[in-house]
Write a protein that holds these residues in place. Structure first.
Motif, PDB file in Angstrom:
ATOM      1  N   ILE A 220       0.829  -1.205   0.000  1.00  0.00           N
ATOM      2  CA  ILE A 220       0.000   0.000   0.000  1.00  0.00           C
ATOM      3  C   ILE A 220       0.863   1.255   0.000  1.00  0.00           C
ATOM      4  CG2 ILE A 220      -1.650   1.356   1.346  1.00  0.00           C
ATOM      5  CD1 ILE A 220      -2.864  -1.288   2.283  1.00  0.00           C
ATOM      6  N   PHE A 221       1.897   1.293   0.844  1.00  0.00           N
ATOM      7  CA  PHE A 221       2.743   2.488   0.964  1.00  0.00           C
ATOM      8  C   PHE A 221       3.501   2.759  -0.329  1.00  0.00           C
ATOM      9  CE2 PHE A 221       6.785   4.560   2.051  1.00  0.00           C
ATOM     10  CZ  PHE A 221       6.320   5.689   2.713  1.00  0.00           C
ATOM     11  N   TYR A 222       4.223   1.751  -0.829  1.00  0.00           N
ATOM     12  CA  TYR A 222       5.036   1.956  -2.024  1.00  0.00           C
ATOM     13  C   TYR A 222       4.190   1.991  -3.289  1.00  0.00           C
ATOM     14  CZ  TYR A 222       9.455   1.666   0.434  1.00  0.00           C
ATOM     15  OH  TYR A 222      10.511   1.931   1.259  1.00  0.00           O
ATOM     16  N   GLY A 223       3.058   1.305  -3.286  1.00  0.00           N
ATOM     17  CA  GLY A 223       2.177   1.333  -4.453  1.00  0.00           C
ATOM     18  C   GLY A 223       1.611   2.712  -4.697  1.00  0.00           C
ATOM     19  N   SER A 224       1.128   3.353  -3.624  1.00  0.00           N
ATOM     20  CA  SER A 224       0.570   4.705  -3.773  1.00  0.00           C
ATOM     21  C   SER A 224       1.642   5.718  -4.134  1.00  0.00           C
ATOM     22  CB  SER A 224      -0.153   5.119  -2.489  1.00  0.00           C
ATOM     23  OG  SER A 224       0.731   5.080  -1.382  1.00  0.00           O
TER      24      SER A 224
ATOM     25  N   VAL B 151      -2.435  12.382  -1.095  1.00  0.00           N
ATOM     26  CA  VAL B 151      -3.313  12.346   0.079  1.00  0.00           C
ATOM     27  C   VAL B 151      -3.391  10.930   0.631  1.00  0.00           C
ATOM     28  CG1 VAL B 151      -5.728  12.516   0.816  1.00  0.00           C
ATOM     29  CG2 VAL B 151      -4.697  14.356  -0.524  1.00  0.00           C
ATOM     30  N   PHE B 152      -3.419   9.952  -0.266  1.00  0.00           N
ATOM     31  CA  PHE B 152      -3.548   8.562   0.166  1.00  0.00           C
ATOM     32  C   PHE B 152      -2.363   8.129   1.001  1.00  0.00           C
ATOM     33  CE2 PHE B 152      -3.447   3.959  -0.279  1.00  0.00           C
ATOM     34  CZ  PHE B 152      -4.773   3.626  -0.074  1.00  0.00           C
ATOM     35  N   TYR B 153      -1.125   8.358   0.494  1.00  0.00           N
ATOM     36  CA  TYR B 153       0.024   7.821   1.238  1.00  0.00           C
ATOM     37  C   TYR B 153       0.483   8.727   2.372  1.00  0.00           C
ATOM     38  CZ  TYR B 153       3.907  10.585  -0.814  1.00  0.00           C
ATOM     39  OH  TYR B 153       4.775  11.580  -1.163  1.00  0.00           O
ATOM     40  N   THR B 154       0.002   9.984   2.419  1.00  0.00           N
ATOM     41  CA  THR B 154       0.357  10.841   3.552  1.00  0.00           C
ATOM     42  C   THR B 154      -0.688  10.827   4.657  1.00  0.00           C
ATOM     43  OG1 THR B 154      -0.633  12.766   2.437  1.00  0.00           O
ATOM     44  CG2 THR B 154       1.736  12.427   2.153  1.00  0.00           C
ATOM     45  N   ILE B 155      -1.937  10.543   4.328  1.00  0.00           N
ATOM     46  CA  ILE B 155      -3.015  10.632   5.319  1.00  0.00           C
ATOM     47  C   ILE B 155      -3.719   9.290   5.539  1.00  0.00           C
ATOM     48  CG2 ILE B 155      -5.238  11.725   5.847  1.00  0.00           C
ATOM     49  CD1 ILE B 155      -4.271  14.190   4.359  1.00  0.00           C
ATOM     50  N   ILE B 156      -4.014   8.578   4.452  1.00  0.00           N
ATOM     51  CA  ILE B 156      -4.770   7.333   4.573  1.00  0.00           C
ATOM     52  C   ILE B 156      -3.889   6.187   5.071  1.00  0.00           C
ATOM     53  CG2 ILE B 156      -6.238   5.675   3.372  1.00  0.00           C
ATOM     54  CD1 ILE B 156      -7.451   8.453   3.634  1.00  0.00           C
ATOM     55  N   VAL B 157      -2.664   6.078   4.536  1.00  0.00           N
ATOM     56  CA  VAL B 157      -1.774   4.970   4.913  1.00  0.00           C
ATOM     57  C   VAL B 157      -1.488   4.927   6.417  1.00  0.00           C
ATOM     58  CG1 VAL B 157       0.574   4.061   4.672  1.00  0.00           C
ATOM     59  CG2 VAL B 157      -0.728   4.688   2.643  1.00  0.00           C
ATOM     60  N   PRO B 158      -1.189   6.070   7.075  1.00  0.00           N
ATOM     61  CA  PRO B 158      -0.977   6.019   8.530  1.00  0.00           C
ATOM     62  C   PRO B 158      -2.193   5.515   9.301  1.00  0.00           C
ATOM     63  CG  PRO B 158      -0.134   8.072   7.651  1.00  0.00           C
ATOM     64  CD  PRO B 158      -0.886   7.420   6.542  1.00  0.00           C
ATOM     65  N   MET B 159      -3.397   5.708   8.716  1.00  0.00           N
ATOM     66  CA  MET B 159      -4.601   5.198   9.367  1.00  0.00           C
ATOM     67  C   MET B 159      -4.746   3.698   9.129  1.00  0.00           C
ATOM     68  SD  MET B 159      -8.621   6.043   8.528  1.00  0.00           S
ATOM     69  CE  MET B 159      -8.490   5.190   6.960  1.00  0.00           C
ATOM     70  N   LEU B 160      -4.348   3.229   7.932  1.00  0.00           N
ATOM     71  CA  LEU B 160      -4.550   1.828   7.578  1.00  0.00           C
ATOM     72  C   LEU B 160      -3.584   0.888   8.292  1.00  0.00           C
ATOM     73  CD1 LEU B 160      -5.187   2.023   3.713  1.00  0.00           C
ATOM     74  CD2 LEU B 160      -6.872   1.720   5.542  1.00  0.00           C
ATOM     75  N   ASN B 161      -2.337   1.334   8.536  1.00  0.00           N
ATOM     76  CA  ASN B 161      -1.328   0.446   9.107  1.00  0.00           C
ATOM     77  C   ASN B 161      -1.758  -0.217  10.415  1.00  0.00           C
ATOM     78  OD1 ASN B 161       0.499   0.541   7.034  1.00  0.00           O
ATOM     79  ND2 ASN B 161       1.773   2.127   7.935  1.00  0.00           N
ATOM     80  N   PRO B 162      -2.231   0.544  11.428  1.00  0.00           N
ATOM     81  CA  PRO B 162      -2.653  -0.142  12.657  1.00  0.00           C
ATOM     82  C   PRO B 162      -3.845  -1.065  12.444  1.00  0.00           C
ATOM     83  CG  PRO B 162      -3.230   2.193  12.738  1.00  0.00           C
ATOM     84  CD  PRO B 162      -2.333   2.013  11.559  1.00  0.00           C
ATOM     85  N   LEU B 163      -4.725  -0.708  11.487  1.00  0.00           N
ATOM     86  CA  LEU B 163      -5.861  -1.581  11.195  1.00  0.00           C
ATOM     87  C   LEU B 163      -5.386  -2.880  10.552  1.00  0.00           C
ATOM     88  CD1 LEU B 163      -8.419   1.028   9.780  1.00  0.00           C
ATOM     89  CD2 LEU B 163      -8.309   0.078  12.084  1.00  0.00           C
TER      90      LEU B 163
END
Length: 274
Positions: free
Chosen positions: A208-212, A234-246
């Motif tokens: 997810i991180f490197y793909g975006s 926006v995805f890798y700066t804002i969404i990715v930090p939210m997705l990692n713990p999930l």
């Protein structure tokens, strides 16, 4: 000597995500919700790992560091973005911009290196399990985390984030090549599934991180790609930090068990008080 014409940059005008005023409030509420989930998720992960003694292992030590980095680099970007969504003058001063850029690069580069360290940890766990406790000792893990932040400082200071990403994306890829080869050598199907499950969460986070990021930087420059780049950034700066713990909590049995134990313990203490 005559004084020549010159100009000094004092502030930058931020283009923003959209030019439609009616979308400002919905976007503000959406990104505010994302930021709240990011803060709660990452700080919750750090707290859970700290309180659960059976999670005091190298893998979760690195995961807590990753959660801290995600929380920090989201905090560098999102609050300013939220302010710009509800104010008419979308500008940022030159010193503020440079400070934000430095810390953003610091935490992003640190995340790249932390993902590489976590890939190396999974490589040792799967490919050299008998040497795991020796290779990934407390001292080694501590030094690896220190080196992650040192590389973040060096990379952010030197503005070499692209070069560092390429170098350590090769590091991550090579680790998983060895991991996959080792897993395929495991004869029982159950053993293969168990081995894959130990690193599936990390593979998802890396993808997810490197793909975006790759989608943003490896596309041709034109008007439509610039708009797509905004969405990707926006995805890798804002969404990715939210997705990692999930990702690490929903796909990790140890984290689920630790969370259930803490919840049951708290409920028992509350019922005991009453």
């Amino acid at each position: 000597m005559a004084v020549g014409n010159h100009s000094t940059v004092t502030e930058f005008i931020l283009a923003g995500l959209t030019e439609k005023p009616e979308l400002q409030l919905p976007l503000f509420l959406f990104f505010l919700g994302v930021y709240v989930v990011t803060v709660v998720g990452n700080l919750g992960m750090i707290t859970l790992i700290g309180l659960s003694s059976h999670l005091h292992t190298p893998m979760y030590y690195f995961l807590s560091s990753l959660s801290f980095i995600d929380f920090c680099y989201s905090t560098v970007i999102t609050p300013k973005m939220l302010v710009n969504l509800v104010t008419e003058k979308n500008t940022i001063s030159y010193p503020e911009c440079m400070t934000q850029l430095y810390f953003f690069l610091f935490f992003v580069i640190s995340e790249c290196h932390m993902l590489a360290v976590m890939a190396y940890d999974r490589y040792i766990a799967i490919c050299k399990p008998l040497l795991y406790n020796v290779t990934m000792s407390y001292q080694v893990c501590s030094w690896l985390v220190v080196e992650v932040y040192m590389m973040g400082v060096i990379g952010a200071t030197a503005h070499t984030v692209c070069m560092l990403k390429v170098i350590f994306s090769l590091a991550i890829l090579s680790s998983y090549v060895f991991i996959i080869v080792s897993i395929l050598r495991i004869c029982p199907t159950e053993g293969r599934f168990k081995a894959f499950s130990t690193c599936s969460s990390h593979i998802s986070a890396v993808t997810i991180f490197y793909g975006s990021a790759a989608f943003m930087y490896l596309q041709p420059l034109n008007v439509s790609s610039m708009d797509e780049g905004k969405v990707s950034s926006v995805f890798y700066t804002i969404i990715v930090p939210m997705l990692n713990p999930l990702i690490y909590s929903l796909r990790n049995k140890d984290v689920k068990d630790a969370l259930n134990k803490i919840i049951k313990k708290r409920l028992f203490c509350i019922s005991k008080d009453f």
